[in-house]
Design a protein around this motif. Structure first.
Motif, PDB file in Angstrom:
ATOM      1  N   MET A   1     -23.058 -22.364   3.774  1.00  0.00           N
ATOM      2  CA  MET A   1     -23.055 -22.950   2.442  1.00  0.00           C
ATOM      3  C   MET A   1     -23.899 -22.129   1.476  1.00  0.00           C
ATOM      4  O   MET A   1     -23.545 -21.982   0.325  1.00  0.00           O
ATOM      5  CB  MET A   1     -23.555 -24.387   2.499  1.00  0.00           C
ATOM      6  N   THR A   2     -25.017 -21.602   1.912  1.00  0.00           N
ATOM      7  CA  THR A   2     -25.896 -20.868   0.997  1.00  0.00           C
ATOM      8  C   THR A   2     -25.299 -19.527   0.593  1.00  0.00           C
ATOM      9  O   THR A   2     -25.786 -18.908  -0.342  1.00  0.00           O
ATOM     10  CB  THR A   2     -27.278 -20.649   1.622  1.00  0.00           C
ATOM     11  N   LYS A   3     -24.239 -19.079   1.264  1.00  0.00           N
ATOM     12  CA  LYS A   3     -23.588 -17.825   0.884  1.00  0.00           C
ATOM     13  C   LYS A   3     -22.650 -18.017  -0.298  1.00  0.00           C
ATOM     14  O   LYS A   3     -22.234 -17.059  -0.915  1.00  0.00           O
ATOM     15  CB  LYS A   3     -22.804 -17.257   2.072  1.00  0.00           C
ATOM     16  N   SER A   4     -22.322 -19.256  -0.607  1.00  0.00           N
ATOM     17  CA  SER A   4     -21.405 -19.550  -1.698  1.00  0.00           C
ATOM     18  C   SER A   4     -22.140 -20.259  -2.831  1.00  0.00           C
ATOM     19  O   SER A   4     -22.609 -21.388  -2.667  1.00  0.00           O
ATOM     20  CB  SER A   4     -20.270 -20.456  -1.208  1.00  0.00           C
ATOM     21  N   PRO A   5     -22.194 -19.625  -3.994  1.00  0.00           N
ATOM     22  CA  PRO A   5     -22.809 -20.292  -5.149  1.00  0.00           C
ATOM     23  C   PRO A   5     -22.107 -21.603  -5.490  1.00  0.00           C
ATOM     24  O   PRO A   5     -22.752 -22.574  -5.896  1.00  0.00           O
ATOM     25  CB  PRO A   5     -22.657 -19.275  -6.280  1.00  0.00           C
ATOM     26  N   ASN A   6     -20.793 -21.654  -5.316  1.00  0.00           N
ATOM     27  CA  ASN A   6     -20.059 -22.870  -5.638  1.00  0.00           C
ATOM     28  C   ASN A   6     -20.405 -24.012  -4.698  1.00  0.00           C
ATOM     29  O   ASN A   6     -20.603 -25.143  -5.136  1.00  0.00           O
ATOM     30  CB  ASN A   6     -18.546 -22.603  -5.621  1.00  0.00           C
ATOM     31  N   ARG A   7     -20.490 -23.736  -3.414  1.00  0.00           N
ATOM     32  CA  ARG A   7     -20.838 -24.799  -2.464  1.00  0.00           C
ATOM     33  C   ARG A   7     -22.263 -25.276  -2.686  1.00  0.00           C
ATOM     34  O   ARG A   7     -22.531 -26.473  -2.658  1.00  0.00           O
ATOM     35  CB  ARG A   7     -20.648 -24.307  -1.029  1.00  0.00           C
ATOM     36  N   LEU A   9     -24.093 -25.107  -5.491  1.00  0.00           N
ATOM     37  CA  LEU A   9     -24.177 -25.843  -6.756  1.00  0.00           C
ATOM     38  C   LEU A   9     -23.541 -27.229  -6.646  1.00  0.00           C
ATOM     39  O   LEU A   9     -24.118 -28.215  -7.100  1.00  0.00           O
ATOM     40  CB  LEU A   9     -23.505 -25.052  -7.882  1.00  0.00           C
ATOM     41  N   ALA A  10     -22.368 -27.304  -6.035  1.00  0.00           N
ATOM     42  CA  ALA A  10     -21.697 -28.591  -5.895  1.00  0.00           C
ATOM     43  C   ALA A  10     -22.546 -29.558  -5.070  1.00  0.00           C
ATOM     44  O   ALA A  10     -22.656 -30.742  -5.413  1.00  0.00           O
ATOM     45  CB  ALA A  10     -20.319 -28.410  -5.262  1.00  0.00           C
ATOM     46  N   THR A  11     -23.152 -29.053  -4.014  1.00  0.00           N
ATOM     47  CA  THR A  11     -23.980 -29.914  -3.165  1.00  0.00           C
ATOM     48  C   THR A  11     -25.217 -30.399  -3.914  1.00  0.00           C
ATOM     49  O   THR A  11     -25.541 -31.591  -3.895  1.00  0.00           O
ATOM     50  CB  THR A  11     -24.383 -29.158  -1.883  1.00  0.00           C
ATOM     51  N   ALA A  61     -17.877 -36.740  -5.548  1.00  0.00           N
ATOM     52  CA  ALA A  61     -16.856 -35.686  -5.536  1.00  0.00           C
ATOM     53  C   ALA A  61     -17.500 -34.311  -5.365  1.00  0.00           C
ATOM     54  O   ALA A  61     -17.035 -33.490  -4.559  1.00  0.00           O
ATOM     55  CB  ALA A  61     -16.036 -35.732  -6.823  1.00  0.00           C
ATOM     56  N   LEU A  62     -18.566 -34.063  -6.106  1.00  0.00           N
ATOM     57  CA  LEU A  62     -19.254 -32.778  -5.997  1.00  0.00           C
ATOM     58  C   LEU A  62     -19.866 -32.584  -4.616  1.00  0.00           C
ATOM     59  O   LEU A  62     -19.722 -31.514  -4.009  1.00  0.00           O
ATOM     60  CB  LEU A  62     -20.336 -32.659  -7.074  1.00  0.00           C
ATOM     61  N   SER A 115     -24.507 -29.293 -18.239  1.00  0.00           N
ATOM     62  CA  SER A 115     -23.797 -29.388 -16.952  1.00  0.00           C
ATOM     63  C   SER A 115     -22.470 -28.641 -17.020  1.00  0.00           C
ATOM     64  O   SER A 115     -22.092 -27.940 -16.075  1.00  0.00           O
ATOM     65  CB  SER A 115     -23.545 -30.853 -16.587  1.00  0.00           C
ATOM     66  N   ALA A 116     -21.754 -28.783 -18.128  1.00  0.00           N
ATOM     67  CA  ALA A 116     -20.471 -28.104 -18.297  1.00  0.00           C
ATOM     68  C   ALA A 116     -20.630 -26.596 -18.214  1.00  0.00           C
ATOM     69  O   ALA A 116     -19.848 -25.922 -17.529  1.00  0.00           O
ATOM     70  CB  ALA A 116     -19.841 -28.498 -19.636  1.00  0.00           C
ATOM     71  N   ILE A 117     -21.627 -26.068 -18.889  1.00  0.00           N
ATOM     72  CA  ILE A 117     -21.845 -24.618 -18.893  1.00  0.00           C
ATOM     73  C   ILE A 117     -22.129 -24.104 -17.483  1.00  0.00           C
ATOM     74  O   ILE A 117     -21.541 -23.118 -17.032  1.00  0.00           O
ATOM     75  CB  ILE A 117     -22.986 -24.243 -19.863  1.00  0.00           C
ATOM     76  N   VAL A 118     -23.012 -24.784 -16.769  1.00  0.00           N
ATOM     77  CA  VAL A 118     -23.375 -24.343 -15.423  1.00  0.00           C
ATOM     78  C   VAL A 118     -22.199 -24.499 -14.464  1.00  0.00           C
ATOM     79  O   VAL A 118     -21.857 -23.562 -13.728  1.00  0.00           O
ATOM     80  CB  VAL A 118     -24.615 -25.114 -14.904  1.00  0.00           C
ATOM     81  N   LEU A 119     -21.559 -25.674 -14.460  1.00  0.00           N
ATOM     82  CA  LEU A 119     -20.455 -25.906 -13.536  1.00  0.00           C
ATOM     83  C   LEU A 119     -19.267 -24.992 -13.816  1.00  0.00           C
ATOM     84  O   LEU A 119     -18.681 -24.426 -12.884  1.00  0.00           O
ATOM     85  CB  LEU A 119     -20.023 -27.376 -13.584  1.00  0.00           C
ATOM     86  N   LEU A 120     -18.900 -24.828 -15.072  1.00  0.00           N
ATOM     87  CA  LEU A 120     -17.791 -23.930 -15.406  1.00  0.00           C
ATOM     88  C   LEU A 120     -18.151 -22.475 -15.140  1.00  0.00           C
ATOM     89  O   LEU A 120     -17.326 -21.710 -14.637  1.00  0.00           O
ATOM     90  CB  LEU A 120     -17.385 -24.103 -16.873  1.00  0.00           C
TER      91      LEU A 120
END
Length: 136
Positions: A1-7, A9-11, A61-62, A115-120
């Motif tokens: 999980m730590t290898k993926s910025p998306n995973r 951040l979502a967590t 969901a995140l 939140s929108a800026i970071v998530l997008l």
């Protein structure tokens, strides 16, 4: 999980939004489900029960996506980020109106845009090598 910025951040965002949703109930005693004026969480963010439920659903969901795989996290980060961008824009126009069923105030709008800026940014910009069928 730590290898993926998306995973990652979502967590993290998922856990934070779940916590915010739960804490929001401490500020909404006597506030109606769709009340346009809510209670104040941390003395700054206005919330009603619907707003709290929305935070719980978004957080779940995140978190689920972050714990699942990169593709799920990337998709949910992008979708939630786009939804928060839209909510931020709409929020500018519905303050102090009957359409404000989430009891949004100016501080909420700032947080929604952030939140929108970071998530997008992460959802669209990171983990670019992930294919639609990848389950990393």
């Amino acid at each position: 999980m730590t290898k993926s910025p998306n995973r990652l951040l979502a967590t993290v965002f998922g856990a934070v939004y779940l916590l915010v949703g739960l804490l929001g109930f401490t500020a909404t005693a006597g506030v109606g489900f769709f009340a346009t004026k809510g209670g104040f969480l941390l003395g700054l963010f206005e919330v009603n029960i619907f707003h709290n439920v929305a935070h719980l659903l978004i957080g779940a969901a995140l978190l689920i996506a972050g714990l699942s795989n990169v593709r799920a996290a990337k998709t949910v980060n992008s979708v939630v980020g786009a939804a928060y961008l839209l909510l931020g824009i709409v929020g500018l126009f519905i303050l102090n109106s009957a359409a404000n069923i989430l009891a949004i105030n100016g501080a909420d709008n700032v947080l929604h845009f952030a939140s929108a800026i970071v998530l997008l940014g992460v959802g669209l910009g990171a983990d670019k090598n992930v294919r639609a069928t990848a389950h990393a």
